[in-house]
Design a protein around this motif. Structure first.
Motif, PDB file in Angstrom:
ATOM      1  N   GLU A   1      10.347   5.215  -2.502  1.00 47.74           N
ATOM      2  CA  GLU A   1      10.661   5.500  -1.108  1.00 47.74           C
ATOM      3  C   GLU A   1       9.473   5.050  -0.257  1.00 47.74           C
ATOM      4  O   GLU A   1       9.105   3.888  -0.285  1.00 47.74           O
ATOM      5  CB  GLU A   1      11.022   6.978  -0.916  1.00 47.74           C
ATOM      6  CG  GLU A   1      12.260   7.378  -1.729  1.00 47.74           C
ATOM      7  CD  GLU A   1      12.646   8.821  -1.563  1.00 47.74           C
ATOM      8  OE1 GLU A   1      12.025   9.537  -0.756  1.00 47.74           O
ATOM      9  OE2 GLU A   1      13.588   9.236  -2.251  1.00 47.74           O
ATOM     10  N   LYS A   2       8.794   5.951   0.462  1.00 50.28           N
ATOM     11  CA  LYS A   2       7.768   5.523   1.403  1.00 50.28           C
ATOM     12  C   LYS A   2       6.363   5.925   0.980  1.00 50.28           C
ATOM     13  O   LYS A   2       5.400   5.577   1.669  1.00 50.28           O
ATOM     14  CB  LYS A   2       8.060   6.125   2.785  1.00 50.28           C
ATOM     15  CG  LYS A   2       9.384   5.667   3.375  1.00 50.28           C
ATOM     16  CD  LYS A   2       9.634   6.311   4.724  1.00 50.28           C
ATOM     17  CE  LYS A   2      10.968   5.860   5.311  1.00 50.28           C
ATOM     18  NZ  LYS A   2      11.215   6.494   6.639  1.00 50.28           N
ATOM     19  N   LEU A   3       6.229   6.650  -0.116  1.00 48.75           N
ATOM     20  CA  LEU A   3       4.921   7.174  -0.505  1.00 48.75           C
ATOM     21  C   LEU A   3       4.587   6.780  -1.933  1.00 48.75           C
ATOM     22  O   LEU A   3       5.472   6.526  -2.752  1.00 48.75           O
ATOM     23  CB  LEU A   3       4.903   8.710  -0.378  1.00 48.75           C
ATOM     24  CG  LEU A   3       5.232   9.308   0.993  1.00 48.75           C
ATOM     25  CD1 LEU A   3       5.171  10.824   0.925  1.00 48.75           C
ATOM     26  CD2 LEU A   3       4.283   8.797   2.064  1.00 48.75           C
ATOM     27  N   ALA A   4       3.268   6.778  -2.210  1.00 51.28           N
ATOM     28  CA  ALA A   4       2.803   6.523  -3.572  1.00 51.28           C
ATOM     29  C   ALA A   4       1.672   7.488  -3.889  1.00 51.28           C
ATOM     30  O   ALA A   4       0.812   7.759  -3.048  1.00 51.28           O
ATOM     31  CB  ALA A   4       2.306   5.086  -3.719  1.00 51.28           C
ATOM     32  N   PRO A   5       1.628   8.036  -5.108  1.00 48.03           N
ATOM     33  CA  PRO A   5       0.503   8.888  -5.500  1.00 48.03           C
ATOM     34  C   PRO A   5      -0.714   8.030  -5.848  1.00 48.03           C
ATOM     35  O   PRO A   5      -0.597   6.991  -6.515  1.00 48.03           O
ATOM     36  CB  PRO A   5       1.038   9.631  -6.725  1.00 48.03           C
ATOM     37  CG  PRO A   5       2.136   8.780  -7.272  1.00 48.03           C
ATOM     38  CD  PRO A   5       2.685   7.985  -6.138  1.00 48.03           C
ATOM     39  N   VAL A   6      -1.896   8.454  -5.391  1.00 45.60           N
ATOM     40  CA  VAL A   6      -3.153   7.782  -5.719  1.00 45.60           C
ATOM     41  C   VAL A   6      -4.189   8.838  -6.073  1.00 45.60           C
ATOM     42  O   VAL A   6      -4.034  10.018  -5.738  1.00 45.60           O
ATOM     43  CB  VAL A   6      -3.661   6.924  -4.537  1.00 45.60           C
ATOM     44  CG1 VAL A   6      -2.701   5.782  -4.236  1.00 45.60           C
ATOM     45  CG2 VAL A   6      -3.868   7.793  -3.298  1.00 45.60           C
ATOM     46  N   ILE A   7      -5.259   8.376  -6.747  1.00 45.39           N
ATOM     47  CA  ILE A   7      -6.332   9.283  -7.140  1.00 45.39           C
ATOM     48  C   ILE A   7      -7.559   8.982  -6.285  1.00 45.39           C
ATOM     49  O   ILE A   7      -8.018   7.845  -6.203  1.00 45.39           O
ATOM     50  CB  ILE A   7      -6.670   9.133  -8.634  1.00 45.39           C
ATOM     51  CG1 ILE A   7      -5.424   9.418  -9.496  1.00 45.39           C
ATOM     52  CG2 ILE A   7      -7.808  10.072  -9.027  1.00 45.39           C
ATOM     53  CD1 ILE A   7      -5.634   9.162 -10.970  1.00 45.39           C
ATOM     54  N   LYS A   8      -8.081  10.034  -5.679  1.00 43.31           N
ATOM     55  CA  LYS A   8      -9.272   9.905  -4.841  1.00 43.31           C
ATOM     56  C   LYS A   8     -10.194  11.075  -5.174  1.00 43.31           C
ATOM     57  O   LYS A   8      -9.790  12.242  -5.083  1.00 43.31           O
ATOM     58  CB  LYS A   8      -8.878   9.953  -3.361  1.00 43.31           C
ATOM     59  CG  LYS A   8     -10.026   9.691  -2.388  1.00 43.31           C
ATOM     60  CD  LYS A   8     -10.257   8.202  -2.190  1.00 43.31           C
ATOM     61  CE  LYS A   8     -11.201   7.942  -1.025  1.00 43.31           C
ATOM     62  NZ  LYS A   8     -11.434   6.510  -0.815  1.00 43.31           N
ATOM     63  N   SER A   9     -11.420  10.756  -5.593  1.00 41.10           N
ATOM     64  CA  SER A   9     -12.404  11.793  -5.948  1.00 41.10           C
ATOM     65  C   SER A   9     -11.847  12.737  -7.002  1.00 41.10           C
ATOM     66  O   SER A   9     -12.070  13.949  -6.962  1.00 41.10           O
ATOM     67  CB  SER A   9     -12.835  12.580  -4.707  1.00 41.10           C
ATOM     68  OG  SER A   9     -13.418  11.727  -3.740  1.00 41.10           O
ATOM     69  N   GLY A  10     -11.090  12.190  -7.938  1.00 41.26           N
ATOM     70  CA  GLY A  10     -10.598  12.978  -9.056  1.00 41.26           C
ATOM     71  C   GLY A  10      -9.364  13.798  -8.757  1.00 41.26           C
ATOM     72  O   GLY A  10      -8.841  14.483  -9.638  1.00 41.26           O
TER      73      GLY A  10
END
Length: 675
Positions: A641-650
């Motif tokens: 859809e319009k979002l994606a999960p990402v990892i930032k600072s763990g």
């Protein structure tokens, strides 16, 4: 407002009006309107005094209160302290309706209130008043409870203890206060009884008739249709009845088993291990001489005498002789009976539905299944045979209503409720229908039959089964596998393993290799591969000697192999080549130029692909190869859809297609969005 007071005031008004009229005539200099004015003033004064004005004299209590209780119904207890408290009642308009003259007051219950008179609690006497303040019962009791369902428990102190009695809401002392306790629970009062207790013995008060049985029983229990009593007789507790008509059957039974649902029978009595039935009139329905009596079912019970059983109606009449070796309770008007070692079915009127001549018998799905001399039989409900004698009954064919499976000449036949064959052919075996399809076996071969008697899969295969994931039927013959598609298309056995279709193309195995076929069973190519994967975006991904290539729908491979590759998505495939991840187009050419090489990458999803750049961070490119979200994340996943999960600072959060966090990275784990 008392009507007598109103009438008196009207008379007073009339007299005053006449007098004023006379005085006006004596003083003719006064204008005639003076007379009318005086009359109006006099009328207002009278009405004001007696409550027709905005405020009435003494009707709204204007003094200070030292106690004010909550309203219960229309009244509230109020009190004034003048050396000691005195209590009365006000209504919801604030009017003092009952003077503050009592030393104790409780809320009204059932239009009566408990009040007390006395210097202190130790000398307080209690009684009951009506809503007009008059006494129903003058204070005379040392203890009293609020009225409930027309009665109240009262008591007098006798030495250190209290003796209890009952008063009614009619002002009558129903039971003199002389008992250790009186049980007036809701169930008792609803039935019109109270149980008295004195010196650990129990008695009964019939509140409807006023009849009192003084305490003399060890126990009294109110049942739904009688009162059970008990006494000690020769050192053993015995039980008896007090009937609702007043009749007493003194305790003489070892136990009474309560029967609450039969009008003519109130209980089963037991004496010395023998059982009988007591009628509602206090007479025996059955004398206590039977070895067993069961609970009534459909108005019928069964009794046992010695080692034989029989059935009895609720009036004590026998439906059958006591002649059966085993029986069951009636269910829907039918019971099982055993006589002379054989089973039959009995109607509730005592007639046989099926004579007791069978080795076994059961009622299933509106028909009778029986075994006679080791052979299964299917009977109609009137006991007649359901089908020809050539048939050997097997069991109900539950997937067709009313049908049965029978055996004839070694074949399995499905017959309807009339005993007629449902299908044109008889089979070696036929299984139950599931979703309108049944597995069949004929002449050693397997197929599938529809419920309208047509072959979905011809019975010509050594083996067959349904692939639940695709709803296709895998077939096997001479060690090769074929397939029958959902539209009925038959792909003849050609594969060394079951065929699996994905969309328009299936994968078959040839020896230890694999290749593709279309829905007509035709190979896309004569080449075979180490492995094949389902088509995606117009290409099938294949493995050749450990390398990846792509086959198009025309059966043509690309010009080169890659070290590793992912499926085509949105016009591109991510491949691993010469130590870098790159994207190829559908012609097999590298896309986005020579600089578009990454440490790692993922397939396109919703127009963006995650790439792992040389700075050790993840970002995203679009379908033109442009970096639209700079590499800045420790991990990146597909856009759904319009979002994606990402990892930032763990931590994991969600970004939009501009790279902006929509959901802040605070989570330990997360998945891509779905729906």
């Amino acid at each position: 407002m008392d009507i007598c007071i109103i009438l008196t005031d009207i008379i007073k008004f009339f007299i005053l009006y006449v007098l004023s009229n006379y005085l006006v005539k004596q003083h003719k200099r006064r204008i005639n309107s003076m007379k009318k004015a005086v009359a109006v003033i006099l009328l207002f004064c009278i009405l004001y005094i007696h409550g027709f004005g905005v405020f009435a004299k003494s009707e709204v209590y204007s003094g200070e209160l030292d106690y004010a209780g909550s309203f219960s119904g229309d009244f509230a207890v109020v009190g004034k302290y003048e050396g000691k408290f005195k209590y009365g009642y006000i209504d919801k308009s604030g009017k003092l309706v009952i003077d503050m003259k009592f030393d104790y007051c409780e809320d009204f219950s059932e239009n009566l209130a408990k009040v007390g008179i006395g210097e202190d609690l130790s000398s307080m006497k209690y009684g009951y008043i009506k809503t007009n303040g008059s006494y129903l019962i003058k204070p005379q009791f040392d203890i009293a409870y609020a009225m409930h369902k027309g009665y109240a428990l009262v008591g007098l102190k006798k030495g250190k203890d209290y003796k209890y009695g009952l008063v009614s809401n009619k002002g009558k002392i129903v039971v003199e206060p002389k008992y250790d306790y009186i049980d007036v629970g809701d169930y008792l009062l609803d039935k019109g009884y109270a149980i008295t207790s004195l010196n650990s013995q129990y008695g009964l008060v019939n509140l409807k008739t006023g009849k009192i049985i003084e305490p003399k029983y060890k126990s009294i229990a109110l049942m739904s249709n009688y009162i059970r009593i008990s006494s000690m007789v020769d050192g053993k507790e015995k039980y008896g009845f007090i009937l609702f008509n007043g009749k007493v059957i003194e305790p003489a039974f070892d136990w009474i088993h309560h029967f609450g649902s039969i009008a003519k029978v109130i209980g089963m009595v037991e004496i010395d291990g023998k059982f009988g039935l007591m009628g509602a009139d206090g007479k025996y329905v059955l004398e206590p001489k039977y070895d067993e009596i069961r609970e009534f079912n459909d108005g019928i019970t069964h009794v046992k005498l010695g080692d034989k059983y029989g059935y009895v109606d609720s009036d004590g009449s026998f439906l059958t002789d006591i002649e059966f070796e085993d029986i069951s309770a009636f269910s829907k008007g039918i019971s099982y009976v055993k006589k002379n070692g054989k089973w039959g079915l009995l109607n509730i009127d005592g007639t046989y539905k099926a004579e007791p001549i069978y080795d076994s018998i059961s009622l299933v799905n509106g028909q009778i299944e029986a075994v006679l001399n080791g052979e299964k039989k299917l009977l109609n409900l009137d006991g007649s045979s359901k089908f020809d004698n050539d048939y050997v009954y097997m069991y109900p064919f539950v997937s067709i209503e009313g049908a049965s499976k029978v055996m004839k000449d070694g074949k399995e036949v499905i017959i309807d409720a009339e005993g007629k064959p449902i299908f044109k052919k008889d089979f070696d075996k036929i299984w139950d229908f599931v979703d309108g399809v049944a597995r069949i076996e004929l002449k050693g071969k397997v197929g599938y039959l529809t419920i309208d008697d047509k072959y979905l899969v011809e019975p010509i295969y050594d083996s067959a089964y349904k692939d639940e994931a695709t709803s296709c039927y895998n077939t096997k013959d001479n060690e090769l596998w074929g397939l029958v598609l959902t539209d009925g298309t038959v792909i003849k056995p050609m594969s060394d393993a079951p065929i699996h279709f994905y969309g328009d193309y299936g994968i078959i195995r040839v020896g230890q290799k694999k290749t593709y076929i279309d829905k007509k069973g035709k190979r896309l190519t004569n080449e075979v591969f180490d492995d094949c994967y389902p088509f995606s975006d117009g290409f099938g991904r294949v493995t050749i000697n450990g390398k990846t290539n792509y086959l198009n729908t025309a059966g043509k491979l690309m010009n080169r192999n890659f070290d590793f590759g992912q499926d085509f998505k949105e016009g591109f495939a991510c491949v691993y080549d010469s130590g870098r991840y790159r994207f190829i187009d559908k012609n097999g050419n590298f896309a986005f130029g020579e600089t578009a090489k990454f440490l790692s990458a993922k397939s396109f999803s919703n127009g963006l692909a995650a790439i792992y750049a040389d700075n050790g961070k993840w970002g995203y490119i679009d379908t033109k190869g442009k970096i639209v979200i700079q590499p800045q994340f420790e991990g990146a996943f597909n856009f759904d859809e319009k979002l994606a999960p990402v990892i930032k600072s763990g931590k994991i959060g969600f970004i939009d297609k501009t790279g902006k966090f929509v959901i802040q990275p605070v989570y330990e784990s997360a998945t891509e969005f779905e729906n």
